[in-house]
Design a protein around this motif. Structure first.
Motif, short mmCIF file in Angstrom:
data_model
loop_
_atom_site.label_atom_id
_atom_site.label_comp_id
_atom_site.label_asym_id
_atom_site.label_seq_id
_atom_site.Cartn_x
_atom_site.Cartn_y
_atom_site.Cartn_z
N GLU A 71 0.83 -1.21 0.00
CA GLU A 71 0.00 0.00 0.00
C GLU A 71 0.86 1.26 0.00
O GLU A 71 0.53 2.26 -0.63
N ALA A 72 1.98 1.20 0.71
CA ALA A 72 2.88 2.36 0.81
C ALA A 72 4.32 1.88 0.77
O ALA A 72 4.63 0.78 1.22
N PRO A 73 5.22 2.68 0.21
CA PRO A 73 6.63 2.27 0.13
C PRO A 73 7.29 2.27 1.50
O PRO A 73 6.91 3.01 2.40
N GLY A 74 8.29 1.41 1.63
CA GLY A 74 9.02 1.33 2.89
C GLY A 74 10.22 0.44 2.75
O GLY A 74 10.44 -0.19 1.71
N PRO A 85 18.63 -2.12 -5.31
CA PRO A 85 18.64 -0.65 -5.30
C PRO A 85 17.44 -0.04 -4.57
O PRO A 85 17.52 1.09 -4.08
N TRP A 86 16.34 -0.79 -4.48
CA TRP A 86 15.12 -0.26 -3.86
C TRP A 86 14.95 -0.71 -2.40
O TRP A 86 13.90 -0.50 -1.81
N LYS A 87 15.96 -1.32 -1.83
CA LYS A 87 15.85 -1.91 -0.49
C LYS A 87 15.35 -0.92 0.56
O LYS A 87 14.55 -1.27 1.43
N ASN A 88 15.78 0.32 0.49
CA ASN A 88 15.43 1.29 1.54
C ASN A 88 14.04 1.89 1.39
O ASN A 88 13.50 2.44 2.35
N ASN A 89 13.47 1.78 0.20
CA ASN A 89 12.14 2.37 0.00
C ASN A 89 11.48 1.69 -1.20
O ASN A 89 11.57 2.16 -2.33
N ALA A 90 10.81 0.59 -0.93
CA ALA A 90 10.26 -0.24 -2.01
C ALA A 90 8.75 -0.38 -1.92
O ALA A 90 8.18 -0.41 -0.83
N CYS A 91 8.13 -0.48 -3.08
CA CYS A 91 6.70 -0.77 -3.14
C CYS A 91 6.44 -2.26 -3.29
O CYS A 91 5.29 -2.70 -3.33
#
Length: 314
Positions: A71-74, A85-91
């Motif tokens: 529902e929200a990135p995190g 690359p998206w580990k810190n803020n992923a959908c």
């Protein structure tokens, strides 16, 4: 039909703007375009989105695309490595992109990108990167085709609020997963084409992945039906073998006449032969080597046109 990438697509632009329908746009102004992979500490696509006025300074508060998405990135855990690359803020959830095999198989066999045969590592890596962008990057959601300002669940057959009568009356079909014209750096598209140009892919509708998937689904369903028919035939043959054995033992009950035996054996053999033939044709088609091609007359009729007889078998 399977063909080489360089036979399907003219260049990187053709690849990026055809393979996934209208999801992506080839952009030569790279300051106004996104990338499908990065090694920066921070996602450069977020800065691009802000430059283009697609995202407020506060950043993302939700994941607009919805299929396997959060529902929200995190942040994700330390074992989040395939799309690191998206580990810190992923959908995306870690389990969705755990391995490249998991990503390839998540949407069904018809969406396996290697249906035309094993791909080179350098080519397959681009498919993994595109999957990571789609599943994990919050910025991909900024290009959701039916965004929250126009989306109506009554028009989405997969939504709990779907209203079939309303959808038909208003001729509306919507979803929460489709993207529309996200600008991708021209250099990235060109690199993808270069890496894959000697690999093979489905050529349906000029190399449209969704059209390919629809065709593969038909092929898979036909193969499954043939498999059921074969299993049924083998079951009948086993029963026949038992009954023939009973007849040979001299039993008067349960024995079969010659006519009955022929009536079972002949259709069974025909079914088995049909199954084998169909499997062969399907295999040839997947390899991009259809057994039946357009027949052409080598003679030159008036006007220099080439005559064609029959239709190419798809």
């Amino acid at each position: 039909e399977c063909k080489g990438f360089d036979q399907i697509y003219d260049n990187g632009k053709d690849l990026c703007e055809t393979m996934f329908g209208q999801a992506f746009k080839y952009e030569t102004n790279e300051a106004a375009a996104y990338t499908m992979w990065f090694f920066d500490a921070n996602n450069p696509n977020t800065a691009t989105a802000q430059t283009l006025g697609k995202l407020p300074a506060g950043g993302h508060s939700s994941c607009e695309l919805q299929y396997f998405h959060k529902e929200a990135p995190g942040p994700e855990s330390d074992d989040f490595t395939e799309c690191h690359p998206w580990k810190n803020n992923a959908c995306c959830k870690g389990g969705t992109v755990e391995t490249f095999t998991k990503m390839k198989e998540s949407y069904g066999a018809e969406y396996h990108w290697d249906r035309c045969g094993p791909m080179s590592q350098e080519c397959e890596r681009f498919f993994v990167q595109e999957s990571c962008l789609y599943e994990c990057d919050p910025n991909a959601g900024l290009y959701r085709k039916y965004n929250s300002s126009v989306y109506d669940p009554r028009c989405d057959k997969y939504a709990t609020g779907y209203d079939e009568a309303y959808s038909k009356a208003n001729s509306c079909k919507m979803n929460t997963w489709e993207m529309l014209r996200m600008p991708i750096k021209a250099s990235y598209c060109n690199a993808w084409y270069t890496a894959c140009r000697k690999d093979r892919f489905c050529a349906s509708a000029g190399g449209d992945f969704f059209s390919c998937a629809a065709e593969f689904k038909v092929v898979d369903l036909a193969a499954e039906e043939l498999k059921k028919q074969l299993n049924s035939t083998l079951t009948d043959m086993a029963k026949l073998q038992t009954q023939v054995a009973q007849s040979n033992d001299g039993g008067s009950d349960g024995g079969l006449s010659v006519g009955a035996i022929i009536g079972i054996v002949v259709p069974s053999l025909v079914a088995i032969a049909g199954f084998a033939c169909s499997c062969y044709l399907i295999r040839r088609e997947k390899q991009g080597k259809p057994l039946f091609e357009t027949l052409r007359d080598d003679r030159e009729p008036s006007g220099g046109a080439t005559m064609s007889y029959g239709n190419t078998q798809a």
